[in-house]
Design an enzyme around this catalytic site. Sequence first.
Site: not given
Length: 363
Positions: A174, A251, A355
Amino acid sequence: MVSADQLRELLVDSGARLRESVRLAELTTLRVGGPATVVECATTEALVATVRTLDTAGIPLLLLAGGSNLLIGDDGFDGVVVLVRNEAVEIGADGVVAEAGANWDAVVAATIEAGLGGLECLSGIPGSAGATPVQNVGAYGVEVESLLRRVRLLDRASGEIRWVEPAELGFGYRTSALKHRDTAVVLAVDFALNPDGASAPLRYGELANALGAGNGDSRPADRVRAAVLKLRAGKGMVLDPDDNDTWSAGSFFTNPVVPHHRVEAVKAAIIAHVGDVTIPTYPAPDGVKFSAGWLIERAGFAKGFPGPDAPARLSTKHTLALTNRGSATAADLVALARTVRDGVAERFGIRLEPEPVPIGVDL
């Protein structure tokens, strides 16, 4: 800060459209964010000209496309928000080139309709094509890194435009060399796909089981896309204006990777708190990956936490999503994120990392 009239004069030849006092909540999937001056760029030429002009003038700018991975503060942005709206998509015999502002799920759908496979596991992810390499977007066992051929970048320091290969982008879980930096602007992305219409190998158990497939098997891309969309919808991860569980940034926390030397201590802390249970873990390059959603639940944060009257809550479908129930502010979401993060850290000794990119807020 320059006035709107000065901005119009600066941008007169850019082909961009300027709007004042736009609520950024209207442009983000979390639906929070205060006011800002917005410049909309419908073409790559307008985007390049606008960024170059603002940089030369020393005016702070924020690039915004799908708005699905941002948490913008209630005071807005003290600068110019550049809306990336270049949306052209060119599908070839073995891949696709999409301009940065193209809707990501529409790109995925178009490739599958054209008989190409590879992107189907990334169906239903909100946001723009240009954001996918920045975040190294991934889902259901597939990451952008594995399919990317090249990225077209504008270097903000030199003004140079060039295609960059994946090896230069420092991909990780990520993340990439483009994330948390403002030195380059993504203009377009180029993906290599399967011309036979077969999916990427199925590596995610839940998805493989839904398709009656074994680990590493492939299935027709359209069937995999349908299964992915069904799974995501069941978790509130497909945007729906009538479902507050989807008023989120997806998320909110990444799955933490624990260094090998700390894994046993973390497992011991989990067992001490919840008993001798099976702890879901996954191999990672620098350690062992734990499930953030599993940790959040075992730390005592149930779906819908902190309750039906709270303006910001965990999704009622998936504990990894922080959601706006209709009246939440950025401050409400920050408070909830801190509560969950600190609770997991206190119980298990793992610090969850957000995130979404924070703009004007401190998590």
